[in-house]
Scaffold this motif. Structure first.
Motif, PDB file in Angstrom:
ATOM      1  N   GLY A   1      -1.479  -6.429 -18.034  1.00 22.23           N
ATOM      2  CA  GLY A   1      -1.378  -5.470 -19.126  1.00 22.23           C
ATOM      3  C   GLY A   1      -1.296  -4.058 -18.602  1.00 22.23           C
ATOM      4  O   GLY A   1      -1.359  -3.097 -19.366  1.00 22.23           O
ATOM      5  N   MET A   2      -1.172  -3.924 -17.309  1.00 21.47           N
ATOM      6  CA  MET A   2      -1.219  -2.633 -16.626  1.00 21.47           C
ATOM      7  C   MET A   2       0.168  -2.211 -16.184  1.00 21.47           C
ATOM      8  O   MET A   2       0.898  -2.980 -15.567  1.00 21.47           O
ATOM      9  CB  MET A   2      -2.137  -2.749 -15.394  1.00 21.47           C
ATOM     10  N   GLY A   3       0.542  -0.994 -16.490  1.00 25.17           N
ATOM     11  CA  GLY A   3       1.794  -0.455 -16.000  1.00 25.17           C
ATOM     12  C   GLY A   3       1.596   0.227 -14.662  1.00 25.17           C
ATOM     13  O   GLY A   3       0.476   0.564 -14.268  1.00 25.17           O
ATOM     14  N   ALA A   4       2.678   0.439 -13.954  1.00 24.51           N
ATOM     15  CA  ALA A   4       2.604   1.135 -12.672  1.00 24.51           C
ATOM     16  C   ALA A   4       3.895   1.902 -12.450  1.00 24.51           C
ATOM     17  O   ALA A   4       4.966   1.480 -12.878  1.00 24.51           O
ATOM     18  CB  ALA A   4       2.368   0.164 -11.523  1.00 24.51           C
ATOM     19  N   ALA A   5       3.746   3.035 -11.801  1.00 26.13           N
ATOM     20  CA  ALA A   5       4.893   3.841 -11.422  1.00 26.13           C
ATOM     21  C   ALA A   5       4.926   3.948  -9.909  1.00 26.13           C
ATOM     22  O   ALA A   5       3.889   4.097  -9.266  1.00 26.13           O
ATOM     23  CB  ALA A   5       4.809   5.236 -12.048  1.00 26.13           C
ATOM     24  N   CYS A   6       6.104   3.855  -9.350  1.00 26.38           N
ATOM     25  CA  CYS A   6       6.267   3.938  -7.900  1.00 26.38           C
ATOM     26  C   CYS A   6       7.454   4.837  -7.592  1.00 26.38           C
ATOM     27  O   CYS A   6       8.525   4.690  -8.193  1.00 26.38           O
ATOM     28  CB  CYS A   6       6.499   2.545  -7.303  1.00 26.38           C
ATOM     29  N   ILE A   7       7.238   5.772  -6.681  1.00 29.49           N
ATOM     30  CA  ILE A   7       8.344   6.607  -6.218  1.00 29.49           C
ATOM     31  C   ILE A   7       8.525   6.325  -4.736  1.00 29.49           C
ATOM     32  O   ILE A   7       7.675   6.668  -3.920  1.00 29.49           O
ATOM     33  CB  ILE A   7       8.084   8.097  -6.469  1.00 29.49           C
ATOM     34  N   ALA A   8       9.607   5.653  -4.409  1.00 34.48           N
ATOM     35  CA  ALA A   8       9.867   5.218  -3.036  1.00 34.48           C
ATOM     36  C   ALA A   8      10.841   6.188  -2.378  1.00 34.48           C
ATOM     37  O   ALA A   8      12.007   6.282  -2.784  1.00 34.48           O
ATOM     38  CB  ALA A   8      10.440   3.803  -3.033  1.00 34.48           C
TER      39      ALA A   8
END
Length: 485
Positions: free
Chosen positions: A408-415
């Motif tokens: 139920g958890m969102g995540a953001a990633c900047i690679a």
């Protein structure tokens, strides 16, 4: 006065310590045990590893900060936990071995009322023969010092290219069960970017060697992005970047042995190969901390508290079995030990119920499947969730444990795909949830509105801004708690 003991001072442990002390104040004790004297913003190690940032920019000492925040700090390695007390202790306690030069090897026994295990990973270079800086065949960016050493080797390789030599650079995962495909992706494209900046790209072959069955898996089973009414997969999105930058990819690979200048690997079809190299940065698989558990009588109960890899068991379904039986409910919600209700785990320290990616094994029986990532944003969110539960219990509030399942958890990633104010780029990705929930989202397993991907210069600016913000937060500077995990 209650005593909260936190093992580890990485993203999860440091986040837990700062929030716990902020909320509990001076009426309760917060104690941190960590083998490291410095905090490392690991996402920026890739820039250190290509000479774009000094290692001092990703590190700061923990002891002065914890002294300022009135957090008790022990620089040591937790080796054993006694959740029931014993050996003259009425309360539960942990045995820690000092890692300070002047007291190295000395042990201390620290009692606690509540324990949050945030020990993070043990870098298991030994899983592949010849892997890692100690073996001397490959480099790493897992720590700031590793990244600094990687850059030293890289600069020598670049100089060789400048002298006209043709070199092969290989970046990726050094074992079939690795979990940090994102870091390997970032280092690949930062290395390629630097080779172009240095004017030696024509003398360099760049390979990406990964345990992912297909590009864009990232250990999360891949993603489907919806943009302007059109859908694309992370596979197609990622493959286009590899073609654009001239990086050759080898997927579904397990490194079985590394010799000087030669990688031996097996692929999912069972075939075996050799890949010669001049420079290789290959990441290791992770293990849990080598920590034992004992009951009050001294009986070894390690297998009841930790899984075989050393990760702590929590409120997950570890009996899900085959892939077709996996559901979102398998994943933990409160991160509480099922055996001891005053013990929790956050970040990499908790044992996942299974992979996120589809499990795959070669005809030879070799597991070649990414382990599930639990780093970065999820680590911080889980740590804060656990702290809120512990705080309620310390304050005597009769409330259910806080819940923050990765389903139920969102995540953001900047690679990062290359550092530079005007010529840099980064891939900005969001996904919700981290672990697919096929019942809630039957089409792709994730919310289409919350899952996206873009690449460009703006992404680099955001990546650099996050570096600044999270160091500000980690140093507990003014209004640090307002910066979200």
């Amino acid at each position: 006065m209650a005593r909260l003991l936190i093992l580890g001072a990485g993203v999860a442990g440091h986040t837990a310590a700062l929030h716990a002390k902020r909320i509990l104040g001076k009426n309760h004790e917060v104690i941190v045990v960590s083998p490291n004297s410095q905090w490392n913003w690991i996402p920026s190690n890739i820039w250190v590893g290509v000479g774009k940032m000094k290692q001092e920019k990703v590190l700061f000492p923990l002891a002065p900060l914890y002294q300022r925040k009135k957090i008790e700090f022990h620089q040591g390695l937790a080796t054993a936990v006694y959740p029931e007390g014993g050996n003259g202790h009425e309360s539960p306690y942990v045995v820690a071995e000092s890692t300070m030069e002047e007291t190295k090897g000395q042990t201390v026994e620290i009692e606690y009322d509540y324990l949050i295990n945030c020990t993070g990973p043990k870098l298991n270079f030994a899983a592949t023969e010849g892997l890692g800086p100690d073996a001397g065949n490959t480099v790493s960016v897992c720590t700031a010092s590793h990244a600094h050493e990687a850059n030293e080797h890289l600069q020598k390789a670049i100089e060789s290219c400048r002298q006209g030599k043709k070199l092969r650079f290989v970046v990726g995962t050094g074992h079939g069960t690795c979990t940090c495909e994102g870091a390997a992706f970032e280092y690949t494209f930062n290395l390629e970017h630097v080779l172009r900046e240095e004017g030696v790209r024509d003398n360099a072959e760049v390979y990406y060697l990964t345990n992912e069955a297909e590009l864009g898996d990232f250990g999360v089973g891949g993603m489907t992005f919806t943009q302007q009414g059109f859908q694309t997969t992370s596979r197609l999105w990622t493959e286009s970047l590899y073609r654009e930058r001239g990086v050759q990819a080898i997927v579904g690979a397990h490194c079985s042995k590394i010799e000087p200048g030669v990688i031996h690997y097996e692929q999912l079809d069972g075939s075996t190969h050799e890949l010669e190299f001049d420079f290789a940065m290959l990441l290791p698989p992770f293990k849990g901390a080598d920590m034992k558990a004992f009951d009050k009588k001294g009986k070894d109960i390690t297998d009841e508290v930790f899984n075989p890899a050393g990760f702590m068991k929590v409120d997950a379904n570890y009996g899900a079995g085959a892939y077709e039986n996996w559901t979102a409910d398998d994943w933990p919600k409160t991160y509480q030990s099922p055996k001891y209700d005053n013990m929790f785990a956050a970040g990499i320290a908790f044992a996942p119920p299974h992979q996120i990616s589809v499990p795959r094994t070669s005809p030879n029986g070799t597991v070649i499947t990414p382990a599930p990532p639990r780093t970065g944003m999820p680590s911080g969110i889980i740590a804060k969730t656990v702290v809120l539960t512990v705080v309620d219990r310390i304050k005597g509030k009769n409330k259910p444990a806080y819940s923050s399942p990765m389903t139920g958890m969102g995540a953001a990633c900047i690679a990062s795909a290359g550092m530079g104010l005007f010529k840099g780029s980064a891939a900005s990705m969001t996904m919700h949830p981290v672990v697919p929930d096929w019942q809630a989202h039957p089409n792709t397993g994730r919310d289409e509105k919350g899952t996206s991907g873009e690449i460009g210069l703006a992404g680099h600016w955001m990546k650099h801004l996050l570096h600044i913000l999270f160091l500000h937060k980690a140093k507990a500077r003014i209004l640090w708690w307002m910066i979200p995990e």
